[in-house]
Design a protein around this motif. Structure first.
Motif, PDB file in Angstrom:
ATOM      1  N   LEU A 226     -89.321  37.190   2.709  1.00 13.35           N
ATOM      2  CA  LEU A 226     -90.407  38.203   2.609  1.00 13.35           C
ATOM      3  C   LEU A 226     -91.513  37.433   2.847  1.00 13.35           C
ATOM      4  O   LEU A 226     -91.961  36.349   2.838  1.00 13.35           O
ATOM      5  N   VAL A 256     -90.822  46.962   4.913  1.00 11.34           N
ATOM      6  CA  VAL A 256     -89.824  47.710   3.934  1.00 11.34           C
ATOM      7  C   VAL A 256     -90.958  48.194   2.794  1.00 11.34           C
ATOM      8  O   VAL A 256     -90.536  49.066   2.263  1.00 11.34           O
ATOM      9  N   ALA A 257     -92.300  48.026   2.868  1.00 11.56           N
ATOM     10  CA  ALA A 257     -93.101  48.591   2.095  1.00 11.56           C
ATOM     11  C   ALA A 257     -94.559  48.454   2.851  1.00 11.56           C
ATOM     12  O   ALA A 257     -95.022  47.552   3.182  1.00 11.56           O
ATOM     13  N   GLU A 284     -96.163  44.583  -5.831  1.00 14.82           N
ATOM     14  CA  GLU A 284     -95.184  45.119  -4.804  1.00 14.82           C
ATOM     15  C   GLU A 284     -93.957  44.047  -4.354  1.00 14.82           C
ATOM     16  O   GLU A 284     -92.859  44.431  -4.509  1.00 14.82           O
ATOM     17  N   TRP A 287     -91.672  43.861  -7.113  1.00 19.44           N
ATOM     18  CA  TRP A 287     -90.742  44.606  -7.295  1.00 19.44           C
ATOM     19  C   TRP A 287     -89.476  44.743  -6.206  1.00 19.44           C
ATOM     20  O   TRP A 287     -88.358  44.878  -6.304  1.00 19.44           O
ATOM     21  N   VAL A 288     -89.998  44.392  -5.020  1.00 15.68           N
ATOM     22  CA  VAL A 288     -89.057  44.277  -3.954  1.00 15.68           C
ATOM     23  C   VAL A 288     -88.066  43.161  -4.426  1.00 15.68           C
ATOM     24  O   VAL A 288     -86.848  43.197  -3.908  1.00 15.68           O
ATOM     25  N   CYS A 289     -88.572  42.217  -4.801  1.00 19.69           N
ATOM     26  CA  CYS A 289     -87.607  41.057  -5.214  1.00 19.69           C
ATOM     27  C   CYS A 289     -86.609  41.309  -6.357  1.00 19.69           C
ATOM     28  O   CYS A 289     -85.645  40.918  -6.241  1.00 19.69           O
TER      29      CYS A 289
END
Length: 404
Positions: A226, A256-257, A284, A287-289
């Motif tokens: 990421l 992705v975000a 953010e 949360w993605v993790c």
């Protein structure tokens, strides 16, 4: 990997699962009752709900299978197509579920496959919006935002309903068009009392949309790490002098975000504005993790946030407070904890290489197009399924319809 799109209807006997004396069709609690019934059915089939997203269900055994639910629209995918088909059959035995085959259209988002990956776009939705607003014949422009900032000048609109309807439609378009995020955020701030200057800004977005109607997001295979870019435009709003935060998060080469949002409070320095934006980006990424952990998708290195403000980066590493930063202590501790635990790394990037610039301010055409390309927003090069060529006046348009 199988990717199936299912659609289901609330069965007429679903009331037996909640209240046998009442039919749930037409009632406000019908979607909730459907979700509860579907939730219990998935649990009985061995699925577990994601702790990060209530619409995501996961089943892990020899294979791994995912189900994503939005009311009665369902996506099922996994490592085995055969297992996916078995689960579809099991669901069909419980609910009146229809298998629509490989996903091509989901909630207004069109999905096109190629040997290189996936292409997500909303060409049909954008075309319908242009037709609704009588903007099909306008001249396209190169950027969605002009150099002048929006304020409260101009004459109030006689009927603000149309303005709000168009802006609401543009909000949904940003799901596959991050290049519109900042422009749409700007016009959304004037929904209460829109004026002529705000309507002109909306028309400029539609003009830009006219020239990029086939653009969307591309997703390809890439590295398992990421990276994020965080930026802020200090005191950018001429009305209340609040700053605008922006960030974008990439998984490998894939966006992705992303976000473009005005900060809740007035900041006293550019360092504070950038620091608050860093906190939002870190939240953010966290949360993605969590989502990736639920998906059993390992990251090969620590997520990295790139920021072009050295003072904000220093605050993330050095626990020194002074008069200008003591009131952002909560944000400080959040980032500090992530840095100390090695869960996030913050690095400096040159301002000219700051991708998140596109989410915080208006840009000249060359830089805007350059950053748009870095976001993987590109026009479609595929032959879209179910497309019909039509002519309006002297203009020719391609309308892409949903598959049967």
């Amino acid at each position: 990997m199988g990717n199936n799109h299912l659609t289901g209807n609330i069965p007429t006997d679903i009331g037996k699962l909640t209240n046998p004396l009442r039919s749930l069709y037409g009632l406000k609690q019908a979607p909730r009752a459907w979700y509860e019934a579907f939730y219990r059915a998935l649990l009985s089939l061995g699925f577990s709900a994601s702790s990060s997203d209530t619409s995501l269900f996961i089943k892990k055994d020899i294979t791994i299978t995912f189900i994503l639910v939005y009311v009665d629209d369902i996506i099922i995918t996994g490592s085995s197509s055969q297992v996916c088909q078995t689960i579809i059959s099991q669901l069909q035995a419980i609910f009146p579920v229809k298998d629509l085959g490989d996903i091509h259209y989901f909630l207004g988002i069109e999905v096109t496959r190629s040997p290189h990956g996936l292409f997500l776009h909303q060409s049909k939705y954008a075309l319908d919006l242009l037709k609704k607003t009588d903007m099909l014949g306008v001249k396209p422009c190169s950027t969605p935002v002009s150099s002048s900032k929006l304020d409260h000048s101009g004459t109030p609109l006689a009927d603000p309903t149309s303005y709000r309807s168009i802006v609401g439609a543009l909000q949904y378009l940003t799901w596959t068009r991050p290049d519109l995020a900042f422009a749409v955020n700007q016009v959304c701030q004037h929904m209460q009392t829109p004026r002529t200057i705000h309507l002109q800004a909306v028309k400029r977005i539609l003009r830009y949309l006219k020239g990029t109607i086939d653009s969307g997001l591309r997703f390809t295979k890439g590295a398992q790490f990421l990276t994020a870019w965080s930026d802020a435009d200090w005191a950018g709003c001429p009305v209340d002098r609040r700053s605008t935060s922006g960030y974008c998060v990439f998984l490998g080469p894939n966006l992705v975000a992303w976000s473009a949002k005005k900060q809740n409070t007035v900041t006293r320095s550019s360092t504070e504005a950038e620091y608050r934006s860093l906190a939002n980006t870190a939240a953010e990424i966290s949360w993605v993790c969590k989502i990736l952990f639920d998906l059993s998708f390992p990251l090969l290195r620590t997520p990295v946030i790139f920021c072009d403000n050295k003072s904000a980066i220093a605050l993330a590493f050095n626990p020194v407070f002074h008069a200008r930063t003591k009131h952002v202590e909560l944000d400080y501790h959040f980032i500090r904890e992530k840095v100390l635990l090695g869960q996030i790394d913050v690095q400096h990037v040159n301002t000219l290489s700051q991708i998140a610039d596109i989410f915080t301010k208006s840009l000249h055409a060359d830089r805007f197009l350059s950053l748009t390309a870095k976001l993987s927003v590109r026009p479609s090069t595929f032959s879209l399924r179910g497309c019909v060529r039509s002519t309006v006046g002297s203009q020719s348009y391609q309308r892409c319809t949903a598959p049967d």
